[in-house]
Design an enzyme around this catalytic site. Structure first.
Site, PDB file in Angstrom:
ATOM      1  N   HIS A   1      -3.518  -5.826   2.006  1.00  0.00           N
ATOM      2  CA  HIS A   1      -3.363  -5.983   3.454  1.00  0.00           C
ATOM      3  C   HIS A   1      -3.965  -7.333   3.828  1.00  0.00           C
ATOM      4  CE1 HIS A   1      -2.406  -1.739   3.828  1.00  0.00           C
ATOM      5  NE2 HIS A   1      -3.530  -1.414   3.208  1.00  0.00           N
TER       6      HIS A   1
ATOM      7  N   CYS B   1       0.818  -1.217   0.000  1.00  0.00           N
ATOM      8  CA  CYS B   1       0.000   0.000   0.000  1.00  0.00           C
ATOM      9  C   CYS B   1       0.860   1.280   0.000  1.00  0.00           C
ATOM     10  CB  CYS B   1      -0.978  -0.058   1.176  1.00  0.00           C
ATOM     11  SG  CYS B   1      -2.400   1.020   0.979  1.00  0.00           S
TER      12      CYS B   1
END
Lengths: 232, 373
Positions: free
Chosen positions: A189, A93
């Protein structure tokens, strides 16, 4: 028995979305293979260790992302040395955006570390939800959770980390992340290594230069299989 | 349409919802009322004193304590059951009173406060929670800060050991800054005011931009989260002219006792890394059940489980259940803690002997379904 150093970069800054668990999973999976994993936590003010085998970066909010980039730029020489040595890097990310050519944070565009040929721009909407991709390296499906507003565009030399099956990934809904040798960037994630133990094993193989045989951890298989089944 | 007629219709809708649909009746009347009259909250807030309570953790219990304090000053209404979005607020305000003590969701605070023009807003804490909805902690803090700037007539009361609350209060014209001698914040590595790396010395922070927890208006001794919040309620009560109540740490309501088929369950609500940490440190029994769902209000992402250390559970009998029992089980597994996975709550209960005393930590939706059972 081999030993590896797992460097968790700026967890205090890049730890907002649970990605710190990736280090724990590497140590745990390593044990099955006879690898002793040692986690080294690096703070914003600490120098980047040169002796890492796997370097991890996680997700963050804008201001934290900029601080992490600033600290890594300070240690640019170490970073180049480490990459030349073939160390494994997994960046998730905000971490993925940091290691690209450029990204946007707090309303401005900044130059990234340029380890992956990608550039990120702010999107008009936020991508939040479960994601499933077909991994380029493993030819299996990986699952995770994405929560980002950035869109990432692959440059001419970039290879995607995977093909999006469910979710948005880089924002085009086609690809997620990017890879370059032992450098991996992704929006997943979960943490990604907890959801996908096969990918943790791949990173351990790359870090040690050995090919470990398959291991049996029924709970890991049950968890990964279930997430793959329900993410649709 | 006149407000009184809108209220009548809304009350009737609530009656139907409660008696025919068997719902709580706390949401529907407010929803109907706001549909009929979008400025109902403003109208219903006139001529009474409104106090709002917000924060990531402890809203409901602090609202209860503050209601208890304020009730001595005059008739007080409250949304004590945690229906804390704007329609829950509207439903509560349909009842006449001198005071209203209202718990408000972190993201709904600005809308409610701008409509209700409260005399005081109590800000407890802010940390990572339901990131699929909040997105970023800083985003919520920015909204609070903007709100404080826009309401010069409102007094903002908060725990400035939390840098996000401190930042919010720094925008206020009137504030009461409270400190308990500092507390390290898991999400406090970056200054929310200026974006620089925040310097902490033990429990205290100080940024070059000036944000710090030094020089509070009121200072208390270091305390547990529940005790902090009860003290903050007293500070808010004192501001309104009420006498503070004596706080007995052991009596602060944190858990609910229920008997399930002979198993004595001490159930505690857990929502996010900060509240799991508090709850895990409170475990006294050798048998534990963890219940996790990931429905909207729980947060649909379970990644945060990896921000919590479950080391307190080592050596205990641990049973995991709920929609996301497997997420919990694998998290524990990697930390070397074995657990029994039961999909079904009643099966999970059956895995304990009759008469067993069990600490139950349950995430939001699971907690409320167990407490109602």
């Amino acid at each position: 028995m081999s030993k590896i150093n797992i460097v968790r970069i700026h967890n205090e800054l890049l730890g907002t979305y649970g990605d710190q668990g990736n280090a724990e999973v590497l140590v745990f999976r390593g044990k099955f293979h006879g690898i002793t994993g040692n986690i080294i936590d690096v703070g914003y003010n600490d120098p980047l260790p040169t002796n890492g085998d796997i370097y991890l970066l996680g997700g963050a909010e804008d201001a934290a992302q900029l601080l992490s980039l600033e600290a890594l730029n300070r240690d640019r020489e170490t970073l180049d040395l480490v990459i030349e040595r073939g160390a494994v890097i997994l960046a998730v990310c905000a971490g993925f955006q940091i290691i690209g050519n450029s990204f946007w944070a707090a309303g401005k565009e900044v130059a990234g570390l340029g380890l992956l040929d990608v550039s990120s721009t702010p999107g008009t909407k936020r991508y939040v939800g479960d994601i499933k991709i077909k991994s380029t390296n493993l030819e299996i499906d990986l699952t995770g959770f994405e929560n980002h507003a950035g869109k990432t565009i692959l440059g001419p030399t970039a290879v995607p980390f995977g093909k999006v099956l469910v979710g948005h990934g880089n924002g085009d809904g086609k690809f997620d992340g990017a890879i370059n040798g032992n450098i991996f960037g992704t929006y997943l994630h979960g943490p990604i290594l907890a959801r996908n133990p096969e990918f943790a094993d791949l990173l351990l193989n790359r870090a040690t230069g050995r090919k470990y045989s398959q291991i049996t951890d029924p709970l890991a298989v049950q968890y990964a299989t279930w997430r793959r089944k329900v993410t649709k | 349409m006149r407000l009184a007629i809108s209220i009548l219709i809304a009350k009737f809708a609530g009656f139907l919802s409660k008696n025919i649909l068997r719902k709580s009746g706390e949401t529907i009347p407010g929803k109907v009322l706001l549909k009929l009259d979008s400025s109902a909250i403003t109208k219903l807030s006139a001529n009474r004193k409104i106090i709002l309570v917000t924060g990531t953790n402890g809203k409901t219990s602090t609202t209860k304590v503050l209601t208890q304090i304020v009730t001595k000053l005059g008739k007080t209404v409250s949304n004590g059951t945690g229906s804390n979005l704007n329609w829950g607020v509207a439903t509560t305000l349909m009842k006449k009173s001198d005071y209203a003590v209202l718990e408000v969701d972190e993201l709904h605070l600005n809308n409610v406060a701008k409509a209700a023009n409260p005399i005081a807003i109590l800000m407890l804490n802010l940390s990572r929670d339901q990131l699929h909805r909040m997105h970023e902690v800083k985003r919520v803090a920015d909204r609070w800060h903007e709100l404080a700037k826009s309401l010069p007539g409102t007094t903002f009361i908060g725990d400035i050991d939390d840098p996000f609350v401190s930042y919010a209060l720094s925008g206020a014209t009137q504030s009461i800054k409270v400190s308990f001698g500092g507390k390290k914040h898991q999400d406090g590595a970056v200054c929310p005011a200026c974006g620089k790396y925040l310097t902490w010395s033990k429990q205290n922070y100080k940024c070059t931009c000036g944000l710090s927890n030094k020089n509070p208006d009121q200072e208390f001794e270091s305390a547990s989260a529940a005790l902090r919040n009860a003290n903050l309620a007293n500070v808010a009560g004192d501001f309104l002219g009420a006498k503070p109540i004596a706080i007995n740490e052991s009596e602060l309501e944190r858990s609910v006792l229920r008997n399930f088929g002979g198993v004595e369950a001490k159930i505690r609500l857990t929502k996010n890394p900060a509240s799991w940490k508090e709850a895990l440190s409170s475990i006294t029994k050798s048998q534990v059940m963890l219940v996790l769902n990931a429905r909207q209000v729980d947060g649909i992402d379970t990644s945060w489980l990896w921000d919590v250390s479950f080391v307190e559970l080592a050596g205990k009998k641990v049973v995991v259940t709920g929609d996301r029992a497997l997420d919990l089980a694998y998290r524990l597994h990697v930390q070397g803690i074995n657990s029994i996975i039961e999909k079904d709550f009643s099966k999970a209960i059956d895995s304990f002997e009759r008469g067993a005393e069990v600490d139950v930590l349950a995430a939001y939706t699971a907690f409320f379904s167990l407490v109602k059972a």
